[in-house]
Design a protein around this motif. Sequence first.
Motif, PDB file in Angstrom:
ATOM      1  N   TYR A 412       3.827  31.047  14.983  1.00 46.43           N
ATOM      2  CA  TYR A 412       4.513  29.801  14.453  1.00 46.43           C
ATOM      3  C   TYR A 412       5.795  29.582  15.294  1.00 46.43           C
ATOM      4  N   GLU A 413       6.129  30.644  15.941  1.00 49.92           N
ATOM      5  CA  GLU A 413       7.230  30.232  16.824  1.00 49.92           C
ATOM      6  C   GLU A 413       7.047  29.199  18.068  1.00 49.92           C
ATOM      7  N   GLU A 414       5.725  29.543  18.450  1.00 51.49           N
ATOM      8  CA  GLU A 414       4.934  28.820  19.803  1.00 51.49           C
ATOM      9  C   GLU A 414       4.734  27.590  19.142  1.00 51.49           C
ATOM     10  N   SER A 426      -4.137  23.690  15.195  1.00 53.72           N
ATOM     11  CA  SER A 426      -4.157  24.973  14.697  1.00 53.72           C
ATOM     12  C   SER A 426      -4.698  25.247  13.342  1.00 53.72           C
ATOM     13  N   TRP A 427      -5.065  26.622  13.063  1.00 54.75           N
ATOM     14  CA  TRP A 427      -5.744  27.040  11.620  1.00 54.75           C
ATOM     15  C   TRP A 427      -4.712  26.564  10.545  1.00 54.75           C
ATOM     16  N   TRP A 428      -5.128  25.896   9.693  1.00 52.81           N
ATOM     17  CA  TRP A 428      -4.326  25.738   8.524  1.00 52.81           C
ATOM     18  C   TRP A 428      -4.821  25.872   6.998  1.00 52.81           C
ATOM     19  N   CYS A 429      -4.126  26.354   5.963  1.00 47.69           N
ATOM     20  CA  CYS A 429      -4.742  26.618   4.990  1.00 47.69           C
ATOM     21  C   CYS A 429      -4.979  25.688   3.674  1.00 47.69           C
ATOM     22  N   GLN A 430      -4.451  24.372   4.431  1.00 45.32           N
ATOM     23  CA  GLN A 430      -4.654  23.231   3.567  1.00 45.32           C
ATOM     24  C   GLN A 430      -4.288  23.218   2.180  1.00 45.32           C
ATOM     25  N   GLN A 431      -2.908  24.104   1.990  1.00 47.47           N
ATOM     26  CA  GLN A 431      -2.019  23.780   0.792  1.00 47.47           C
ATOM     27  C   GLN A 431      -0.885  23.120   0.904  1.00 47.47           C
ATOM     28  N   ASP A 432      -0.519  22.517  -0.031  1.00 45.44           N
ATOM     29  CA  ASP A 432       0.272  21.365  -0.212  1.00 45.44           C
ATOM     30  C   ASP A 432       2.059  21.969   0.233  1.00 45.44           C
ATOM     31  N   ASP A 433       2.110  23.268  -0.312  1.00 44.24           N
ATOM     32  CA  ASP A 433       3.492  23.804  -0.127  1.00 44.24           C
ATOM     33  C   ASP A 433       3.700  24.349   1.217  1.00 44.24           C
ATOM     34  N   CYS A 434       2.459  24.703   1.935  1.00 44.39           N
ATOM     35  CA  CYS A 434       2.601  24.968   3.300  1.00 44.39           C
ATOM     36  C   CYS A 434       2.787  24.011   4.091  1.00 44.39           C
ATOM     37  N   PHE A 451     -13.253  16.175  12.448  1.00 46.84           N
ATOM     38  CA  PHE A 451     -14.655  16.699  12.132  1.00 46.84           C
ATOM     39  C   PHE A 451     -14.864  17.689  13.298  1.00 46.84           C
ATOM     40  N   GLU A 452     -14.485  17.442  14.358  1.00 49.87           N
ATOM     41  CA  GLU A 452     -14.923  18.641  15.290  1.00 49.87           C
ATOM     42  C   GLU A 452     -14.238  19.797  15.178  1.00 49.87           C
ATOM     43  N   GLN A 453     -14.797  21.052  14.702  1.00 55.08           N
ATOM     44  CA  GLN A 453     -14.245  22.235  14.621  1.00 55.08           C
ATOM     45  C   GLN A 453     -14.615  23.327  15.409  1.00 55.08           C
ATOM     46  N   PRO A 454     -13.922  24.270  15.627  1.00 60.09           N
ATOM     47  CA  PRO A 454     -14.509  25.553  16.360  1.00 60.09           C
ATOM     48  C   PRO A 454     -15.207  26.178  15.264  1.00 60.09           C
ATOM     49  N   ASP A 455     -16.191  27.310  15.938  1.00 63.32           N
ATOM     50  CA  ASP A 455     -16.601  27.923  14.849  1.00 63.32           C
ATOM     51  C   ASP A 455     -15.933  29.036  14.218  1.00 63.32           C
ATOM     52  N   GLY A 456     -16.350  29.554  13.128  1.00 65.94           N
ATOM     53  CA  GLY A 456     -15.464  30.790  12.429  1.00 65.94           C
ATOM     54  C   GLY A 456     -14.574  30.120  11.554  1.00 65.94           C
ATOM     55  N   GLU A 457     -13.455  31.121  11.224  1.00 72.60           N
ATOM     56  CA  GLU A 457     -12.247  30.827  10.357  1.00 72.60           C
ATOM     57  C   GLU A 457     -11.216  31.615  10.931  1.00 72.60           C
ATOM     58  N   GLY A 458      -9.863  31.232  10.461  1.00 68.79           N
ATOM     59  CA  GLY A 458      -8.846  31.871  11.257  1.00 68.79           C
ATOM     60  C   GLY A 458      -7.883  31.999   9.918  1.00 68.79           C
ATOM     61  N   VAL A 459      -6.398  32.500  10.458  1.00 71.31           N
ATOM     62  CA  VAL A 459      -5.538  32.460   9.550  1.00 71.31           C
ATOM     63  C   VAL A 459      -4.264  31.230   9.809  1.00 71.31           C
ATOM     64  N   CYS A 460      -3.677  30.934   8.836  1.00 68.39           N
ATOM     65  CA  CYS A 460      -2.893  29.793   8.830  1.00 68.39           C
ATOM     66  C   CYS A 460      -1.817  29.950   9.992  1.00 68.39           C
ATOM     67  N   LYS A 469     -10.147  25.789   8.276  1.00 70.31           N
ATOM     68  CA  LYS A 469     -10.454  24.613   9.381  1.00 70.31           C
ATOM     69  C   LYS A 469      -8.876  24.417  10.131  1.00 70.31           C
ATOM     70  N   LYS A 470      -9.256  23.946  11.283  1.00 66.65           N
ATOM     71  CA  LYS A 470      -7.953  23.726  12.129  1.00 66.65           C
ATOM     72  C   LYS A 470      -7.424  22.343  11.713  1.00 66.65           C
ATOM     73  N   ALA A 471      -6.242  21.889  11.977  1.00 60.29           N
ATOM     74  CA  ALA A 471      -5.499  20.601  11.817  1.00 60.29           C
ATOM     75  C   ALA A 471      -4.816  20.385  13.046  1.00 60.29           C
TER      76      ALA A 471
END
Length: 477
Positions: A412-414, A426-434, A451-460, A469-471
């Motif tokens: 998050y610093e970067e 960046s990977w994002w949790c898709q939560q309103d509060d975040c 629409f174009e996303q990398p494979d796999g999942e990550g952490v927000c 998803k990444k946003a």
Amino acid sequence: MSDLKLPSRSEDFSEWYNQLVLRAELADYAPVRGCMVVRPYGWALWENIQAALDRRFKATGHVNAAFPLLIPKSFLEKEKDHVEGFAPELAEVTVVGGEALEEPLVVRPTSETMIGHMYAKWIKSYRDLPVLINQWNSVVRWELRTKLFLRTTEFYWQEGHTAHATADEAEAETRQMLDVYTDFAVNDGAIPVIPGLKSESEKFAGALRSYSIEAMMGDTRALQSGTSHNLGQNFARVFAIQYLDQKNELQLCWTTSWGLSTRFIGALIMVHGDDRGLVLPPKLAPFQAVIVPIYKSDEEKSKVMEAVGRVQAQLSDFRLRVDTREGLTPGFKFNDWEMRGVPLRIEIGPKDVEKGTVALARRDRPGKEGKSFVPQESLPGQIAELLAEIQASLFDKALAFRRANTHDPVDYEEFKHAVANGWAFSWWCQQDDCEAGIKTGTKATTRCIPFEQPDGEGVCIHCGRPAKKKAIFARAY
Ligand SMILES: [Zn+2]
């Protein structure tokens, strides 16, 4: 029209933009606060945008119509999210001829409600579907802080409104129109855009899902450049847009709406412009080339103008302007057309007449690098080729700029640094509060979930919760 230099684009992007819009005579401030006057040069650009889009709308089966400017206020109140979303910027008509109206009317901020009312009247059976209508108009959303083309109280746009029998058809339509916008932005605007899904908080008031195309401006901020909304059955429910299906059972329709506005002119300015002024993509430029005749004496003038006439006749396939203004030096005219972003300048002087050539100067490559000397007879082919080259090179340059300024921060610093100077993907949790937390902390918002996303999942990137998803995150206009 003025000799004065524009503010430096790199030093004061905002003032560079404001002055450029005025000096290139694209638009001016209206006496009514928040409103703009689109001047003929700006309107010619808009007409080319309209033509490029309208052609695509017709090719995908849509037709144009016109709906009223005034909408009964009660219509807007029918859809709860819709009225909440638009309430702060609604202009109302309450008095006519000195007498209070029984029911206030609103000046349309968008036409879903009026169109919902009419579709309910027109659609009876599955045979009436789909309804695929677009309208070109202006809408009013009260703005206090104005920026010409980007944020004005009244602006011009098109709004498409469609009704379908099934959810799948409505979703396909929504995505199809986003593809139309993408194709237009990329191929005619020379603007690379990222198509994707809007977050819940950024979606259209009353929509089930909103999609957008997002573009990076020359100062790395994002501009939402076109939107397409799947309205689900929200408007169909409140306006009773219904049809009898093949089994003679009553069904609710599924509707969509999609729009692209004069904001796109702002995008063209901010993506392609430079310190000298506008740089317009040849496919949309009001003039694709300008001929500047150069002469000192009357004798030279008659020879030069004869050659200009010949060249002009050869170039009837192009949008061409011959600058015959008297009392202005060629140097002044060069600067003036550079400032107005004309892709190609054709110089014809006495020496060119003797040699049977012309000098061509590319707007996207100022100075010697962009200059060439061409025999008059091969001009049409050369110009077509150069315009195509300019179109492609503007796109490539904008894409390279976006890539260079889109970051993939590790924490998050970067991330904070990334969105201060560009975009973060960046990977994002898709939560309103975040999302709200990120906005408060960095002024960056989610632009879209591409629409174009990398494979796999990550952490927000912000809260560390799991992310599918990444946003794209950016400060936006
Ligand atoms: Zn999060």
